[in-house]
Write a protein that holds these residues in place. Structure first.
Motif, PDB file in Angstrom:
ATOM      1  N   VAL A  82       0.831  -1.210   0.000  1.00 45.81           N
ATOM      2  CA  VAL A  82       0.000   0.000   0.000  1.00 45.81           C
ATOM      3  C   VAL A  82       0.867   1.264   0.000  1.00 45.81           C
ATOM      4  O   VAL A  82       0.489   2.288   0.532  1.00 45.81           O
ATOM      5  N   ASN A  83       2.030   1.158  -0.618  1.00 46.81           N
ATOM      6  CA  ASN A  83       2.926   2.313  -0.731  1.00 46.81           C
ATOM      7  C   ASN A  83       3.344   2.842   0.635  1.00 46.81           C
ATOM      8  O   ASN A  83       3.430   4.056   0.849  1.00 46.81           O
ATOM      9  N   ASN A  84       3.597   1.911   1.565  1.00 50.69           N
ATOM     10  CA  ASN A  84       4.110   2.270   2.886  1.00 50.69           C
ATOM     11  C   ASN A  84       5.454   1.577   3.058  1.00 50.69           C
ATOM     12  O   ASN A  84       5.514   0.382   3.339  1.00 50.69           O
ATOM     13  N   ARG A  85       6.518   2.326   2.879  1.00 48.96           N
ATOM     14  CA  ARG A  85       7.859   1.745   2.895  1.00 48.96           C
ATOM     15  C   ARG A  85       8.412   1.543   4.302  1.00 48.96           C
ATOM     16  O   ARG A  85       9.569   1.148   4.469  1.00 48.96           O
ATOM     17  N   GLY A 144      19.085  -1.497   6.695  1.00 51.46           N
ATOM     18  CA  GLY A 144      19.583  -2.649   7.448  1.00 51.46           C
ATOM     19  C   GLY A 144      18.616  -3.811   7.429  1.00 51.46           C
ATOM     20  O   GLY A 144      19.018  -4.971   7.285  1.00 51.46           O
ATOM     21  N   ILE A 145      17.317  -3.524   7.552  1.00 53.94           N
ATOM     22  CA  ILE A 145      16.310  -4.602   7.525  1.00 53.94           C
ATOM     23  C   ILE A 145      16.270  -5.257   6.155  1.00 53.94           C
ATOM     24  O   ILE A 145      16.313  -6.491   6.031  1.00 53.94           O
ATOM     25  N   VAL A 146      16.170  -4.442   5.108  1.00 46.79           N
ATOM     26  CA  VAL A 146      16.097  -4.984   3.747  1.00 46.79           C
ATOM     27  C   VAL A 146      17.367  -5.764   3.403  1.00 46.79           C
ATOM     28  O   VAL A 146      17.335  -6.706   2.600  1.00 46.79           O
ATOM     29  N   GLY A 147      18.461  -5.406   4.046  1.00 48.50           N
ATOM     30  CA  GLY A 147      19.723  -6.098   3.793  1.00 48.50           C
ATOM     31  C   GLY A 147      19.850  -7.447   4.480  1.00 48.50           C
ATOM     32  O   GLY A 147      20.804  -8.191   4.221  1.00 48.50           O
ATOM     33  N   LYS A 179       9.771  -4.699  -0.441  1.00 48.78           N
ATOM     34  CA  LYS A 179       8.422  -4.421   0.030  1.00 48.78           C
ATOM     35  C   LYS A 179       8.280  -4.629   1.539  1.00 48.78           C
ATOM     36  O   LYS A 179       7.314  -4.176   2.149  1.00 48.78           O
ATOM     37  N   GLY A 180       9.232  -5.366   2.129  1.00 49.27           N
ATOM     38  CA  GLY A 180       9.179  -5.583   3.567  1.00 49.27           C
ATOM     39  C   GLY A 180       8.787  -6.979   3.990  1.00 49.27           C
ATOM     40  O   GLY A 180       8.583  -7.239   5.181  1.00 49.27           O
TER      41      GLY A 180
END
Length: 375
Positions: A132-135, A329-332, A348-349
């Motif tokens: 929903v476009n919430n990064r 850091g999370i996406v990594g 996207k998470g």
């Protein structure tokens, strides 16, 4: 239930009132169901987050600082969730937040999270929450586009059932799960004979059970949000003579659901992102949790435990508490083995893409197999 609710409030009060051990700490907020109908889940959530916090601090903290947990009660409601997030976002020094497990609560708070721009771990499994476009939302559990595929595949190809009734909560989680399961069954050439919704915190499932019975379904697929609802539905299902197989979402194997349902859940299958025997990590966590709290862990505690460790790892990897750095850091995080499974985050998470299939027998959850997907 009343005793547990008071315990949750007491735990939150202790955490809120306790001064930080060191003046210079890294503050992480947590939105928790300390009161309301889901307060028992709140106890497990706080337990998991606290256990991770204690382990991280005992190992030296992050960036040379201790982590500090700042809880806010959402009263088990959507408005309470929005208010709890607003309070935490307004508090000086909060660098990230562990949000609720319930999709409907995350859906309500998503605009607030997006506006604040602070990394937030969520437990809600509605697939749309990360689209929903919430990064700033990052999921600490696999989403229901995966759970539905596992439920459908196991029910059709292993249990050999083709007459499906889908029973679901009408909130964001239940509706999203229903849509995903309907699509997964369609891919296998099956149209459900019944799709039946209900409102959370229902006290009487007789109309739902009678609809299932009348449909002639030989298997029930469920997406039920609240554990007490599972307990009531299970008992009434058996009392009214419905003996169909049942494969459901993770709420079926929550401690609360199994305690309330008792023998009514015997022989039921569930998908579960957490089960004690799924991996070396989950076995070790179960032993630590039991030693600390004299309770069996469930998904409410396990995902919060992983969420805290993910945030700590991301902050440490980023060497910063700035929002963009933590997000990076999370996406990594790729190939990291947690209690819930092996995390590899996308932009996207979403970090997990698999579920365990389990069976309940005599109040015990037995691990059958784990299924992972590449997409």
């Amino acid at each position: 239930m009343r005793f547990v609710s008071l315990t949750a409030v007491a735990a939150l009060a202790i955490l809120t009132a306790a001064p930080a051990v060191a003046q210079d700490t890294i503050k992480i907020g947590i939105v928790v169901e300390a009161t309301g109908p889901n307060a028992e889940a709140g106890v497990f959530t706080l337990n998991g987050a606290k256990l991770a916090l204690e382990e991280i601090n005992a190992a030296g903290g992050v960036l040379g600082k201790r982590l500090e947990l700042k809880p806010e009660d959402n009263q088990s409601t959507n408005p309470g969730t929005v208010l709890a997030f607003s309070k935490l976002f307004g508090e000086k020094g909060i660098v990230s937040i562990i949000g609720p497990i319930r999709s409907t609560q995350i859906q309500a708070a998503s605009p607030t999270i997006a506006k604040a721009g602070i990394p937030t771990m969520i437990g809600g499994t509605d697939p749309s929450l990360t689209k929903v476009n919430n990064r700033w939302v990052f999921r600490g559990r696999p989403n229901d586009s995966y759970s539905s595929r596992v439920i459908a595949d196991f029910g059709v190809n292993t249990l050999k059932k083709r007459k499906w009734a889908i029973v679901h909560s009408t909130d964001a989680f239940g509706s999203g799960g229903m849509n995903a399961l309907t699509a997964s069954l369609k891919a296998l050439g099956i149209t459900p004979v019944l799709v039946q919704g209900y409102t959370n915190n229902s006290q009487d499932f007789t109309p739902v059970v009678l609809a299932v019975k009348k449909s002639g379904a030989d298997i029930i697929g469920t997406y039920m949000t609240n554990s007490p609802d599972v307990g009531i539905f299970a008992k009434q299902l058996r009392q009214l003579g419905v003996s169909a197989d049942w494969v459901g979402s993770p709420s079926l194997v929550s401690v609360t659901a199994m305690e309330l349902a008792g023998p009514a859940l015997n022989g039921v299958h569930s998908v579960a992102d957490f089960t004690p025997d799924a991996s070396a990590e989950s076995k070790a966590y179960t032993a630590k949790y039991k030693a600390a709290y004299k309770l069996d862990p469930d998904v409410y505690s396990s995902w919060a435990y992983d969420a805290m460790r993910i945030l700590a790892r991301a902050i440490g990897d980023a060497k910063s508490t700035e929002p963009e750095a933590i997000r990076k850091g999370i996406v990594g995080i790729q190939g990291w083995k947690g209690v819930e499974g092996t995390y590899s985050f996308d932009d996207k998470g979403d970090g997990l893409r698999g579920y365990n299939v389990v069976r309940i027998d005599n109040g015990k959850v037995g691990f059958i197999k784990h299924i992972d997907f590449k997409d």
